[in-house]
Design a protein around this motif. Structure first.
Motif, PDB file in Angstrom:
ATOM      1  N   PHE A  60      46.199  21.075   1.271  1.00  0.00           N
ATOM      2  CA  PHE A  60      46.417  20.719  -0.135  1.00  0.00           C
ATOM      3  C   PHE A  60      46.269  19.217  -0.356  1.00  0.00           C
ATOM      4  CE2 PHE A  60      49.169  24.610  -1.529  1.00  0.00           C
ATOM      5  CZ  PHE A  60      48.063  25.415  -1.342  1.00  0.00           C
ATOM      6  N   ALA A  61      46.306  18.446   0.725  1.00  0.00           N
ATOM      7  CA  ALA A  61      46.166  16.989   0.610  1.00  0.00           C
ATOM      8  C   ALA A  61      44.720  16.542   0.842  1.00  0.00           C
ATOM      9  CB  ALA A  61      47.074  16.299   1.627  1.00  0.00           C
ATOM     10  N   SER A  62      43.817  17.483   1.097  1.00  0.00           N
ATOM     11  CA  SER A  62      42.457  17.101   1.497  1.00  0.00           C
ATOM     12  C   SER A  62      41.705  16.377   0.387  1.00  0.00           C
ATOM     13  CB  SER A  62      41.670  18.351   1.927  1.00  0.00           C
ATOM     14  OG  SER A  62      41.727  19.347   0.914  1.00  0.00           O
ATOM     15  N   LEU A  63      40.861  15.444   0.827  1.00  0.00           N
ATOM     16  CA  LEU A  63      39.972  14.714  -0.090  1.00  0.00           C
ATOM     17  C   LEU A  63      38.533  15.129   0.226  1.00  0.00           C
ATOM     18  CD1 LEU A  63      41.739  11.226   0.040  1.00  0.00           C
ATOM     19  CD2 LEU A  63      42.082  13.078  -1.611  1.00  0.00           C
ATOM     20  N   THR A  64      37.574  14.528  -0.464  1.00  0.00           N
ATOM     21  CA  THR A  64      36.176  14.945  -0.305  1.00  0.00           C
ATOM     22  C   THR A  64      35.737  14.803   1.158  1.00  0.00           C
ATOM     23  OG1 THR A  64      35.760  14.173  -2.551  1.00  0.00           O
ATOM     24  CG2 THR A  64      33.831  14.610  -1.172  1.00  0.00           C
ATOM     25  N   ARG A  65      35.210  15.890   1.690  1.00  0.00           N
ATOM     26  CA  ARG A  65      34.825  15.906   3.104  1.00  0.00           C
ATOM     27  C   ARG A  65      33.874  17.053   3.365  1.00  0.00           C
ATOM     28  NH1 ARG A  65      37.932  19.340   1.445  1.00  0.00           N
ATOM     29  NH2 ARG A  65      39.176  20.816   2.621  1.00  0.00           N
ATOM     30  N   VAL A  66      33.358  17.099   4.602  1.00  0.00           N
ATOM     31  CA  VAL A  66      32.446  18.173   5.002  1.00  0.00           C
ATOM     32  C   VAL A  66      33.267  19.382   5.448  1.00  0.00           C
ATOM     33  CG1 VAL A  66      30.721  18.842   6.729  1.00  0.00           C
ATOM     34  CG2 VAL A  66      30.612  16.576   5.643  1.00  0.00           C
ATOM     35  N   LYS A  67      32.858  20.558   4.995  1.00  0.00           N
ATOM     36  CA  LYS A  67      33.507  21.809   5.401  1.00  0.00           C
ATOM     37  C   LYS A  67      32.439  22.784   5.888  1.00  0.00           C
ATOM     38  CE  LYS A  67      37.227  23.322   4.692  1.00  0.00           C
ATOM     39  NZ  LYS A  67      38.371  23.424   5.626  1.00  0.00           N
ATOM     40  N   THR A  68      32.867  23.762   6.679  1.00  0.00           N
ATOM     41  CA  THR A  68      31.997  24.861   7.095  1.00  0.00           C
ATOM     42  C   THR A  68      32.242  26.029   6.151  1.00  0.00           C
ATOM     43  OG1 THR A  68      32.286  24.128   9.371  1.00  0.00           O
ATOM     44  CG2 THR A  68      31.366  26.341   9.055  1.00  0.00           C
ATOM     45  N   LEU A  69      31.179  26.579   5.599  1.00  0.00           N
ATOM     46  CA  LEU A  69      31.340  27.719   4.679  1.00  0.00           C
ATOM     47  C   LEU A  69      31.708  28.975   5.457  1.00  0.00           C
ATOM     48  CD1 LEU A  69      28.249  27.064   2.385  1.00  0.00           C
ATOM     49  CD2 LEU A  69      30.657  26.683   1.818  1.00  0.00           C
ATOM     50  N   THR A  70      32.517  29.830   4.860  1.00  0.00           N
ATOM     51  CA  THR A  70      32.798  31.126   5.494  1.00  0.00           C
ATOM     52  C   THR A  70      31.552  32.006   5.362  1.00  0.00           C
ATOM     53  OG1 THR A  70      33.634  32.120   3.458  1.00  0.00           O
ATOM     54  CG2 THR A  70      35.264  31.039   4.881  1.00  0.00           C
ATOM     55  N   GLN A  71      31.474  33.008   6.217  1.00  0.00           N
ATOM     56  CA  GLN A  71      30.348  33.940   6.126  1.00  0.00           C
ATOM     57  C   GLN A  71      30.379  34.652   4.773  1.00  0.00           C
ATOM     58  OE1 GLN A  71      27.844  33.912   7.923  1.00  0.00           O
ATOM     59  NE2 GLN A  71      26.770  35.786   7.292  1.00  0.00           N
ATOM     60  N   GLN A  72      31.603  34.940   4.278  1.00  0.00           N
ATOM     61  CA  GLN A  72      31.749  35.596   2.965  1.00  0.00           C
ATOM     62  C   GLN A  72      31.101  34.752   1.863  1.00  0.00           C
ATOM     63  OE1 GLN A  72      33.557  38.646   1.970  1.00  0.00           O
ATOM     64  NE2 GLN A  72      32.262  38.122   0.223  1.00  0.00           N
ATOM     65  N   THR A  73      31.375  33.448   1.872  1.00  0.00           N
ATOM     66  CA  THR A  73      30.806  32.570   0.842  1.00  0.00           C
ATOM     67  C   THR A  73      29.291  32.500   0.993  1.00  0.00           C
ATOM     68  OG1 THR A  73      32.837  31.275   0.721  1.00  0.00           O
ATOM     69  CG2 THR A  73      30.835  30.198  -0.053  1.00  0.00           C
ATOM     70  N   ARG A  74      28.812  32.444   2.222  1.00  0.00           N
ATOM     71  CA  ARG A  74      27.351  32.379   2.412  1.00  0.00           C
ATOM     72  C   ARG A  74      26.712  33.671   1.897  1.00  0.00           C
ATOM     73  NH1 ARG A  74      25.618  31.566   7.820  1.00  0.00           N
ATOM     74  NH2 ARG A  74      23.745  30.503   7.081  1.00  0.00           N
ATOM     75  N   GLU A  75      27.372  34.797   2.125  1.00  0.00           N
ATOM     76  CA  GLU A  75      26.824  36.063   1.611  1.00  0.00           C
ATOM     77  C   GLU A  75      26.889  36.095   0.080  1.00  0.00           C
ATOM     78  OE1 GLU A  75      28.898  39.128   3.800  1.00  0.00           O
ATOM     79  OE2 GLU A  75      27.901  38.507   5.653  1.00  0.00           O
ATOM     80  N   ASP A  76      27.992  35.617  -0.473  1.00  0.00           N
ATOM     81  CA  ASP A  76      28.117  35.583  -1.938  1.00  0.00           C
ATOM     82  C   ASP A  76      27.021  34.713  -2.556  1.00  0.00           C
ATOM     83  OD1 ASP A  76      30.369  37.194  -1.867  1.00  0.00           O
ATOM     84  OD2 ASP A  76      31.807  35.570  -2.164  1.00  0.00           O
ATOM     85  N   ASN A  77      26.663  33.626  -1.876  1.00  0.00           N
ATOM     86  CA  ASN A  77      25.692  32.682  -2.443  1.00  0.00           C
ATOM     87  C   ASN A  77      24.251  32.986  -2.027  1.00  0.00           C
ATOM     88  OD1 ASN A  77      27.890  31.578  -3.576  1.00  0.00           O
ATOM     89  ND2 ASN A  77      27.626  29.522  -2.764  1.00  0.00           N
ATOM     90  N   ALA A  78      24.074  34.026  -1.203  1.00  0.00           N
ATOM     91  CA  ALA A  78      22.717  34.372  -0.739  1.00  0.00           C
ATOM     92  C   ALA A  78      21.824  34.742  -1.922  1.00  0.00           C
ATOM     93  CB  ALA A  78      22.794  35.525   0.257  1.00  0.00           C
ATOM     94  N   ARG A  79      22.430  35.157  -3.055  1.00  0.00           N
ATOM     95  CA  ARG A  79      21.613  35.545  -4.217  1.00  0.00           C
ATOM     96  C   ARG A  79      20.804  34.380  -4.767  1.00  0.00           C
ATOM     97  NH1 ARG A  79      26.712  34.433  -6.083  1.00  0.00           N
ATOM     98  NH2 ARG A  79      27.003  33.704  -8.240  1.00  0.00           N
ATOM     99  N   PHE A  80      21.195  33.159  -4.452  1.00  0.00           N
ATOM    100  CA  PHE A  80      20.453  31.990  -4.935  1.00  0.00           C
ATOM    101  C   PHE A  80      19.324  31.591  -3.965  1.00  0.00           C
ATOM    102  CE2 PHE A  80      24.802  31.252  -6.757  1.00  0.00           C
ATOM    103  CZ  PHE A  80      24.450  31.416  -8.090  1.00  0.00           C
ATOM    104  N   PHE A  81      19.277  32.244  -2.795  1.00  0.00           N
ATOM    105  CA  PHE A  81      18.305  31.878  -1.757  1.00  0.00           C
ATOM    106  C   PHE A  81      17.492  33.121  -1.377  1.00  0.00           C
ATOM    107  CE2 PHE A  81      21.710  28.810  -1.585  1.00  0.00           C
ATOM    108  CZ  PHE A  81      21.086  27.601  -1.276  1.00  0.00           C
ATOM    109  N   ASP A  82      16.490  32.945  -0.500  1.00  0.00           N
ATOM    110  CA  ASP A  82      15.691  34.097  -0.077  1.00  0.00           C
ATOM    111  C   ASP A  82      16.505  35.035   0.813  1.00  0.00           C
ATOM    112  OD1 ASP A  82      13.540  33.273  -1.501  1.00  0.00           O
ATOM    113  OD2 ASP A  82      12.634  32.155   0.163  1.00  0.00           O
ATOM    114  N   SER A  83      17.396  34.450   1.639  1.00  0.00           N
ATOM    115  CA  SER A  83      18.235  35.290   2.501  1.00  0.00           C
ATOM    116  C   SER A  83      19.499  34.528   2.842  1.00  0.00           C
ATOM    117  CB  SER A  83      17.493  35.649   3.794  1.00  0.00           C
ATOM    118  OG  SER A  83      17.611  34.576   4.707  1.00  0.00           O
ATOM    119  N   VAL A  84      20.471  35.245   3.391  1.00  0.00           N
ATOM    120  CA  VAL A  84      21.747  34.601   3.741  1.00  0.00           C
ATOM    121  C   VAL A  84      21.532  33.506   4.786  1.00  0.00           C
ATOM    122  CG1 VAL A  84      22.385  36.335   5.491  1.00  0.00           C
ATOM    123  CG2 VAL A  84      24.184  35.054   4.304  1.00  0.00           C
ATOM    124  N   ASP A  85      20.516  33.689   5.621  1.00  0.00           N
ATOM    125  CA  ASP A  85      20.254  32.673   6.661  1.00  0.00           C
ATOM    126  C   ASP A  85      19.793  31.352   6.061  1.00  0.00           C
ATOM    127  OD1 ASP A  85      20.897  34.536   8.575  1.00  0.00           O
ATOM    128  OD2 ASP A  85      18.833  35.292   8.699  1.00  0.00           O
TER     129      ASP A  85
END
Ligand code: F6R
Length: 259
Positions: A147-172
């Motif tokens: 809850f104290a985090s500031l702007t930084r690099v994060k690793t996306l969960t597989q769930q988020t990558r699958e949710d956002n795959a619709r904007f790309f050719d594939s989840v990969d």
């Protein structure tokens, strides 16, 4: 706790939030907006140009929530491209006044600190638009984010990558890493407006609004904010235990309070 506004559909939500943004810009043309990407905020961005027409937007500023790391900014799905296409161009804003965190690999180690400095230098964010992921993330603060985090690099969960795959050719093709405002950054904004539409968001919305405040559901951080508004359609509200109270309370909201 957050104020919950249940609206008939996404277009109504877009008009409601756009009206609040116009109210802010009329009062202060140097308003600083926090901008989400993804599908959820689009009704707000669609409602804004007609409402802002004739107002001075030359001093308006914006800060996007997040960006993919390692995706060229010229890629149509980089959040820089999305913000330019959906917000900067339709509203006729100065692109230099609308910042997106840098996801370029070169300099990524200090990109978060640079972004925090830029937000502070702008005087902080007046109204932060938020969507919510099916796993409860806000920004790209995945479960477990401090809850104290500031702007930084994060690793996306597989769930988020699958949710956002619709904007790309594939989840990969969905990048593995992102740079995102932290929960601490988001909580510094003066007003949080979280939008969610559809049954798929119902569980995350219920957890964020009525569940325990926990890093396991980052959206629950909004319960710590003194001015958080959640605007949802009936489907996204379907698992809210106190939905009747929210309807009653909004129906009797004093007009002077604004959103
Ligand atoms: C986007 C962002 C994310 C999205 C969330 C929901 O800038 O920060 O938290 O708001 O992933 O995405 P949509 O709106 O596409 O369902």
């Amino acid at each position: 706790m957050a104020e919950v506004v249940i609206v008939p559909d996404a277009a109504s939500a877009g008009r409601l939030v756009a009206d609040e943004i116009v109210r802010l810009v009329r009062a202060n043309p140097a308003t600083v907006l926090g901008l989400a990407t993804g599908s959820t905020p689009l009704p707000v961005y669609e409602a804004l140009p007609a409402r802002l027409a004739g107002l001075d937007v030359s001093r308006l500023r914006g800060f996007a929530l997040d960006e993919y790391v390692g995706l060229d900014v010229s890629h149509p799905e980089s959040y820089r491209s999305v913000i330019d296409r959906e917000v900067v161009e339709p509203l006729g804003l100065d692109p230099a006044r609308v910042r997106v965190p840098s996801g370029a690999l070169d300099g990524i180690e200090h990109a978060g600190d640079d972004y925090e400095e830029a937000i502070l230098a702008a005087g902080g964010i007046d109204l932060q638009i938020l969507g919510i992921g099916t796993d409860g993330h806000i920004g790209f603060n995945e479960p477990g984010s401090s809850f104290a985090s500031l702007t930084r690099v994060k690793t996306l969960t597989q769930q988020t990558r699958e949710d956002n795959a619709r904007f790309f050719d594939s989840v990969d093709d969905v990048p593995m890493h992102c740079i995102t405002q932290g929960l601490g950054t988001i909580l510094r904004a003066r007003h949080l407006v979280l939008l969610a539409f559809g049954e798929g968001k119902a569980e995350a919305v219920a957890g964020a609004v009525e569940g325990p405040v926990t890093a396991s559901l980052p959206g629950s951080a909004i319960q710590l904010h003194p001015h958080a508004t959640v605007v949802v359609d009936e489907a996204a509200a379907s698992r809210l235990r106190f939905a009747d109270y929210y309807r009653h309370s909004y129906a009797h909201k004093p007009a002077w309070q604004g959103l």
